[in-house]
Scaffold this motif. Structure first.
Motif, PDB file in Angstrom:
ATOM      1  N   VAL A 120       0.599  -1.187  -0.083  1.00 40.20           N
ATOM      2  CA  VAL A 120      -0.056  -0.017   0.090  1.00 40.20           C
ATOM      3  C   VAL A 120       0.729   1.376   0.078  1.00 40.20           C
ATOM      4  CG1 VAL A 120      -0.059   0.228   2.487  1.00 40.20           C
ATOM      5  CG2 VAL A 120      -2.026   0.929   1.178  1.00 40.20           C
ATOM      6  N   LEU A 121       2.086   1.251   0.713  1.00 40.36           N
ATOM      7  CA  LEU A 121       2.967   2.427   0.754  1.00 40.36           C
ATOM      8  C   LEU A 121       3.364   2.862  -0.549  1.00 40.36           C
ATOM      9  CD1 LEU A 121       4.519   1.155   4.162  1.00 40.36           C
ATOM     10  CD2 LEU A 121       2.613   2.864   3.712  1.00 40.36           C
ATOM     11  N   THR A 122       3.499   1.704  -1.490  1.00 39.10           N
ATOM     12  CA  THR A 122       3.985   2.247  -2.707  1.00 39.10           C
ATOM     13  C   THR A 122       3.184   2.017  -4.237  1.00 39.10           C
ATOM     14  OG1 THR A 122       5.320  -0.015  -2.800  1.00 39.10           O
ATOM     15  CG2 THR A 122       6.257   1.752  -1.940  1.00 39.10           C
ATOM     16  N   ARG A 123       2.270   1.390  -3.867  1.00 39.09           N
ATOM     17  CA  ARG A 123       1.358   0.982  -5.076  1.00 39.09           C
ATOM     18  C   ARG A 123       0.697   2.028  -5.759  1.00 39.09           C
ATOM     19  NH1 ARG A 123      -1.128  -4.239  -6.153  1.00 39.09           N
ATOM     20  NH2 ARG A 123      -2.831  -3.924  -7.450  1.00 39.09           N
ATOM     21  N   ALA A 124       0.463   2.005  -6.954  1.00 41.69           N
ATOM     22  CA  ALA A 124      -0.461   3.082  -7.610  1.00 41.69           C
ATOM     23  C   ALA A 124      -1.796   2.927  -7.466  1.00 41.69           C
ATOM     24  CB  ALA A 124      -0.228   3.216  -9.247  1.00 41.69           C
ATOM     25  N   GLU A 125      -2.698   3.845  -7.534  1.00 42.05           N
ATOM     26  CA  GLU A 125      -4.061   3.617  -7.556  1.00 42.05           C
ATOM     27  C   GLU A 125      -4.581   2.646  -8.398  1.00 42.05           C
ATOM     28  OE1 GLU A 125      -8.187   6.680  -7.611  1.00 42.05           O
ATOM     29  OE2 GLU A 125      -6.336   7.299  -7.109  1.00 42.05           O
ATOM     30  N   SER A 126      -5.619   1.891  -8.199  1.00 40.92           N
ATOM     31  CA  SER A 126      -6.286   1.130  -9.032  1.00 40.92           C
ATOM     32  C   SER A 126      -7.852   1.183  -9.141  1.00 40.92           C
ATOM     33  CB  SER A 126      -5.885  -0.466  -8.510  1.00 40.92           C
ATOM     34  OG  SER A 126      -6.963  -1.434  -9.144  1.00 40.92           O
ATOM     35  N   ALA A 127      -8.218   1.285 -10.279  1.00 40.36           N
ATOM     36  CA  ALA A 127      -9.763   1.459 -10.721  1.00 40.36           C
ATOM     37  C   ALA A 127     -10.513   0.109 -10.263  1.00 40.36           C
ATOM     38  CB  ALA A 127     -10.214   1.714 -12.070  1.00 40.36           C
ATOM     39  N   ALA A 128      -9.846  -0.862 -10.046  1.00 41.14           N
ATOM     40  CA  ALA A 128     -10.515  -2.210  -9.691  1.00 41.14           C
ATOM     41  C   ALA A 128     -10.754  -2.383  -8.217  1.00 41.14           C
ATOM     42  CB  ALA A 128      -9.562  -3.412 -10.267  1.00 41.14           C
ATOM     43  N   VAL A 129     -10.150  -1.590  -7.295  1.00 39.18           N
ATOM     44  CA  VAL A 129     -10.081  -1.623  -6.022  1.00 39.18           C
ATOM     45  C   VAL A 129     -11.218  -0.261  -5.623  1.00 39.18           C
ATOM     46  CG1 VAL A 129      -9.028  -1.314  -3.738  1.00 39.18           C
ATOM     47  CG2 VAL A 129      -7.859  -2.486  -5.605  1.00 39.18           C
ATOM     48  N   GLU A 130     -12.042  -1.027  -4.496  1.00 33.36           N
ATOM     49  CA  GLU A 130     -13.034   0.076  -4.148  1.00 33.36           C
ATOM     50  C   GLU A 130     -12.635   1.489  -3.562  1.00 33.36           C
ATOM     51  OE1 GLU A 130     -14.185  -0.785   0.394  1.00 33.36           O
ATOM     52  OE2 GLU A 130     -14.420  -2.565  -0.787  1.00 33.36           O
ATOM     53  N   ALA A 131     -13.317   2.482  -3.974  1.00 36.08           N
ATOM     54  CA  ALA A 131     -12.976   3.702  -3.610  1.00 36.08           C
ATOM     55  C   ALA A 131     -12.255   3.997  -2.081  1.00 36.08           C
ATOM     56  CB  ALA A 131     -14.026   4.884  -3.793  1.00 36.08           C
ATOM     57  N   THR A 132     -12.829   3.303  -1.352  1.00 35.17           N
ATOM     58  CA  THR A 132     -12.681   3.384   0.226  1.00 35.17           C
ATOM     59  C   THR A 132     -11.144   3.127   0.533  1.00 35.17           C
ATOM     60  OG1 THR A 132     -14.500   2.780   0.933  1.00 35.17           O
ATOM     61  CG2 THR A 132     -12.748   2.635   2.552  1.00 35.17           C
ATOM     62  N   ALA A 133     -10.649   1.691  -0.541  1.00 32.98           N
ATOM     63  CA  ALA A 133      -9.119   1.376  -0.252  1.00 32.98           C
ATOM     64  C   ALA A 133      -8.240   2.351  -0.814  1.00 32.98           C
ATOM     65  CB  ALA A 133      -9.097  -0.035  -0.712  1.00 32.98           C
ATOM     66  N   ASN A 134      -8.573   3.020  -1.829  1.00 33.97           N
ATOM     67  CA  ASN A 134      -7.808   3.864  -2.708  1.00 33.97           C
ATOM     68  C   ASN A 134      -7.624   5.218  -1.979  1.00 33.97           C
ATOM     69  OD1 ASN A 134      -6.831   2.943  -5.114  1.00 33.97           O
ATOM     70  ND2 ASN A 134      -8.847   2.993  -5.946  1.00 33.97           N
ATOM     71  N   VAL A 135      -8.702   5.505  -0.923  1.00 36.48           N
ATOM     72  CA  VAL A 135      -8.387   6.780  -0.042  1.00 36.48           C
ATOM     73  C   VAL A 135      -7.517   6.399   0.879  1.00 36.48           C
ATOM     74  CG1 VAL A 135      -9.626   8.475   1.427  1.00 36.48           C
ATOM     75  CG2 VAL A 135     -10.441   7.928  -0.554  1.00 36.48           C
ATOM     76  N   GLY A 136      -7.828   5.310   1.540  1.00 37.68           N
ATOM     77  CA  GLY A 136      -6.547   4.851   2.553  1.00 37.68           C
ATOM     78  C   GLY A 136      -5.410   4.628   2.128  1.00 37.68           C
TER      79      GLY A 136
END
Length: 139
Positions: free
Chosen positions: A27-43
């Motif tokens: 999570v510390l280095t990963r790029a945003e993924s459209a496949a992952v829900e918005a909550t996880a992307n905000v976190g």
């Protein structure tokens, strides 16, 4: 400012936990993924913002705590340690507080919606509303 930090960390908690659950330590280095829900992307964005603002030791500490949360997402002590890391970063970096607050969805305040009169409609958000007789709604 301490109450503001505590409130932000409380609001960020579910997002951060969802991000660790979805991405793990990556999570510390990963790029945003459209496949992952918005909550996880905000976190993910919250954790990355904290991680990028920390020094080498702070990054290592944050990474270790994220690994603990990943190992046992139900461990409240690990989640509390992660929130503590975020609080520490916020206390040391006033600009980070504004940045993280901007990442969280706007909440708060009571919404009052009142409808008065025959066939009136009350809603905070609405798409299509029909109150008349014999009305045809076309898509």
């Amino acid at each position: 400012m301490s109450a503001e930090i505590a409130e932000l960390v409380q609001q960020a908690g579910p997002y951060v936990t969802a991000a660790v659950g979805a991405y793990g330590v990556g999570v510390l280095t990963r790029a945003e993924s459209a496949a992952v829900e918005a909550t996880a992307n905000v976190g993910r964005r919250i954790l990355q913002a904290v991680w990028h603002r920390r020094g080498e030791q702070g990054r290592a500490e944050l990474e270790a705590v994220v690994a603990e949360v990943e190992a046992d997402a139900a461990d409240e002590d690990a989640a509390a340690a992660l929130r503590q890391q975020i609080k520490r970063a916020l206390r040391e970096d006033a600009e980070l507080l504004a940045e993280l607050a901007g990442l969280l969805p706007v909440t708060g305040g009571t919404v009052n919606v009142t409808a008065s009169g025959e066939r009136s409609i009350a809603a905070q958000h609405i798409g299509t509303a029909v109150t008349g007789d014999n009305v045809t709604v076309k898509p």
